[in-house]
Design an enzyme around this catalytic site. Structure first.
Site, mmCIF file in Angstrom:
data_model
loop_
_atom_site.group_PDB
_atom_site.id
_atom_site.type_symbol
_atom_site.label_atom_id
_atom_site.label_comp_id
_atom_site.label_asym_id
_atom_site.label_seq_id
_atom_site.Cartn_x
_atom_site.Cartn_y
_atom_site.Cartn_z
ATOM 1 N N ASP A 159 0.842 -1.198 0.000
ATOM 2 C CA ASP A 159 0.000 0.000 0.000
ATOM 3 C C ASP A 159 0.878 1.250 0.000
ATOM 4 O OD1 ASP A 159 -2.251 -1.592 0.135
ATOM 5 O OD2 ASP A 159 -2.449 -1.416 2.318
ATOM 6 N N LYS A 160 0.305 2.368 -0.384
ATOM 7 C CA LYS A 160 1.041 3.624 -0.444
ATOM 8 C C LYS A 160 1.702 3.953 0.889
ATOM 9 C CE LYS A 160 0.494 8.530 -1.673
ATOM 10 N NZ LYS A 160 -0.421 9.542 -2.240
#
Length: 296
Positions: free
Chosen positions: A134-135
């Site tokens: 994920d970011k």
């Protein structure tokens, strides 16, 4: 550089069809094989173009061009010094900083891992992320330099030859201190992004182990045995211990501006080298600050 494989045929492959050698020995998928057949000179036997139905014999030399034949024009090169832990002709293993997405999304000017690697690799190779983070998640991730390498790394990932270990800081103190969470996960009703535990969801398995209990939080080691989106975050929230800073499945926390989740170690068997490789990335500062000095 274009990736060219050269293989001398051993006695065990004598009489085999080229298509079988490509598939079983060089991990060439049917899709890539079809593309290779359309590119004159991509498959050579003893220096001569051949059909994949041709048989090989002991001592023959099979040469195959397995690189991507076209640069992905959707990925704009953006120079950025990503920390690289390992690199060979086919793979890059890096320590991804938090706050950087893997893929370009709506904003074409946003820096992503793929943009940075497109600049680093140059015009002859395309980045193909293997394990996606994920970011907000930091840590070890693997990227293939071609669709061919990505294909065999996905096989490694799905046959139990890749182990992912995360470090996270969760709310409270999980009890028991070790466990396995197997609740199925699916999309929330009416959403194509948010996930939740639901009986009609996909089978999932995550293990956890408490490494240190602090006043109101715990440092835990997590290992996903399946690869569902947001799996670790949803599973920890489901047992009442969401990760710190997880605004999606828990709540915001002033002590950290992102989800306290870090890909600490990645171990896998390299198909071409035929050996196990293991890489670790230390906890970033924002997570270190949530722990006593003796643990950093």
């Amino acid at each position: 550089m274009p990736r060219i494989l050269s293989l001398q045929i051993k006695a065990a492959w004598n009489g085999s069809k080229i298509k079988d050698v490509l598939s079983k020995r060089l991990f060439v998928s049917d899709t890539l094989c079809s593309k290779l057949k359309q590119k004159t000179g991509s498959i050579l036997l003893n220096g001569e173009p051949v059909y994949v139905t041709r048989s090989v014999h002991t001592g023959d030399v099979l040469t195959v061009a397995v690189h991507d034949f076209q640069k992905d024009s959707k990925i704009l090169p953006m120079p950025y010094p990503l920390p690289i832990l390992y690199e060979d002709a086919d793979l890059i293993v890096l320590d991804k900083p938090s706050g950087i997405s893997i893929h370009p999304a709506r904003d074409p000017n946003e820096l992503t891992v793929e943009n940075a690697l497109a600049a680093y690799l140059g015009p002859d190779e395309n980045p193909h992320p293997v394990n996606r983070l994920d970011k907000g998640t930091s840590g070890v991730m693997c990227v293939a330099k071609s669709g061919w390498a990505h294909s065999w790394m996905k096989t490694v990932q799905h046959t139990g030859q890749m182990e992912k270990t995360y470090l996270a800081i969760c709310e409270g103190h999980p009890s028991p201190p070790t466990g396995c969470i197997t609740s199925p996960i699916g999309f929330m009703e009416g959403s194509g992004y948010f996930r939740e535990i639901r009986q009609d969801g996909a089978a999932c398995c995550s293990t956890y182990q408490v490494l240190e209990s602090l006043e109101d939080r715990s440092l835990v080691q997590l290992s996903p045995k399946t690869g569902r989106m947001h799996q670790l975050r949803v599973h920890m929230a489901s047992i009442g211990h969401p990760l710190l800073g997880d605004w999606l499945y828990g709540k915001n926390d002033d002590r950290i501006l992102r989800v306290a989740l870090h890909s600490y170690q990645l171990t896998f068997v390299h198909p071409l080298l035929q050996k196990e490789l293991s890489f670790t990335a230390p906890l970033p500062l924002d997570m270190q600050r949530l722990l006593p000095p003796k643990m950093n």
